[in-house]
Design an enzyme around this catalytic site. Structure first.
Site, PDB file in Angstrom:
ATOM      1  N   ASP A  92     -11.561  10.214  30.773  1.00  0.00           N
ATOM      2  CA  ASP A  92     -11.705   8.766  30.611  1.00  0.00           C
ATOM      3  C   ASP A  92     -11.788   8.465  29.121  1.00  0.00           C
ATOM      4  OD1 ASP A  92     -12.289   9.281  33.374  1.00  0.00           O
ATOM      5  OD2 ASP A  92     -13.425   7.396  33.492  1.00  0.00           O
ATOM      6  N   LYS A 155      -8.803   1.365  33.038  1.00  0.00           N
ATOM      7  CA  LYS A 155     -10.237   1.237  33.380  1.00  0.00           C
ATOM      8  C   LYS A 155     -10.824   0.104  32.576  1.00  0.00           C
ATOM      9  CE  LYS A 155     -14.538   3.981  32.996  1.00  0.00           C
ATOM     10  NZ  LYS A 155     -15.077   5.329  32.644  1.00  0.00           N
ATOM     11  N   LYS A 185      -9.533   1.359  37.578  1.00  0.00           N
ATOM     12  CA  LYS A 185     -10.946   1.739  37.731  1.00  0.00           C
ATOM     13  C   LYS A 185     -11.820   0.626  37.195  1.00  0.00           C
ATOM     14  CE  LYS A 185     -14.448   5.186  36.399  1.00  0.00           C
ATOM     15  NZ  LYS A 185     -14.678   6.524  35.751  1.00  0.00           N
TER      16      LYS A 185
HETATM   17  O1  LIG Z   1     -17.929   4.325  33.952  1.00  0.00           O
HETATM   18  C1  LIG Z   1     -18.732   4.264  33.070  1.00  0.00           C
HETATM   19  C2  LIG Z   1     -19.811   3.273  32.950  1.00  0.00           C
HETATM   20  O2  LIG Z   1     -20.692   3.685  31.958  1.00  0.00           O
HETATM   21  C3  LIG Z   1     -20.621   2.970  34.216  1.00  0.00           C
HETATM   22  O3  LIG Z   1     -21.256   1.736  33.964  1.00  0.00           O
HETATM   23  P1  LIG Z   1     -22.726   1.395  34.503  1.00  0.00           P
HETATM   24  O4  LIG Z   1     -23.668   2.383  33.841  1.00  0.00           O
HETATM   25  O5  LIG Z   1     -22.987  -0.042  34.033  1.00  0.00           O
HETATM   26  O6  LIG Z   1     -22.697   1.544  36.013  1.00  0.00           O
END
Ligand SMILES: O=C[C@H](O)COP(=O)(O)O
Length: 221
Positions: A92, A155, A185
């Site tokens: 990612d 994403k 994503k």
């Molecule tokens: O996908 C990566 C993000 O850091 C996930 O976000 P979050 O911590 O707000 O769920």
């Protein structure tokens, strides 16, 4: 996409269970893996310094150029190569958000292409646009650049930018732009089952969550 009554296991199958806090420890990652298994999610997503991990039965994703994206493309490429060598099956990466803001989408393409060439065609490459910081035009053109460069997903967010995280509007725009040719994503600030369903209804094919249990607990078995 019609509103569908997705079950807990159906949503879990779309989730990258994520731990990217700077203060995360190897013990925390071990707990993340155990929880991921108990929740029945698809993948874990961790910082590259936490690799290698023992996560048999789970897909392992690592972030690159995270969270600012302001690393030289060659550094992102080397970071991604090392992560793959240490067992990451998915990467990612964060784009140079300033390039997208400036409308330099050739630079966005070159950045993504550098990472794609560093890891080869095998690993899944997801490209974080930080959509809350971009105009709709920049989102569309960055999606196009990422797809041209060989991304497997676009994403929405790092979850660390002050502008915010995922939005239904951004996911819908991304999904319309890539037209099902690559994945979308949604990540960043998704805290409830309804928010997750809304993102999927808008076109998200993967979810990045740190609060996975709370999201899944709100869904029917
Ligand atoms: O996908 C990566 C993000 O850091 C996930 O976000 P979050 O911590 O707000 O769920």
């Amino acid at each position: 996409m019609p509103d569908v009554a997705l079950t807990r296991s159906q949503v879990a199958a779309l989730v990258d269970h994520t731990l990217l806090k700077p203060e995360a420890t190897t013990d925390d990652v071990g707990a993340l893996i155990a929880e991921a298994r108990s929740l029945g999610v698809l993948a874990i997503c961790v910082s590259p310094s936490m690799l290698p991990v023992r996560a048999a039965g789970l897909v392992t994703a690592a972030v690159v150029g995270f969270p600012s994206g302001k690393h030289h493309s060659l550094v992102k490429g080397a970071e991604a190569r090392l992560a793959v060598d240490q067992g990451a099956q998915e990467i990612d990466m964060v784009i140079d958000i300033g390039a997208a803001v400036a409308g330099d989408f050739n630079a966005v393409l070159a950045d993504v292409l550098t990472v794609r060439e560093a890891i080869g065609d095998g690993p899944v490459l997801k490209v974080i646009l930080e959509t809350a910081a971009l105009t709709d035009h920049a989102i569309v053109e960055s999606c196009r650049a990422a797809e041209r460069a060989g991304a497997n997903f676009v994403k929405t967010s790092t979850g660390f930018h002050p502008a915010g995280g995922a939005s239904v509007d951004a996911v819908r725009l991304m999904a319309q732009t890539v037209g099902g040719r690559i994945g979308v994503k949604a990540s960043g600030g998704i805290r409830t089952a309804q928010a997750a369903i809304d993102m999927i209804d808008a076109g998200a094919t993967r979810l990045g969550l740190s609060g996975t249990r709370a999201v899944l607990d709100g869904l029917p078995d």
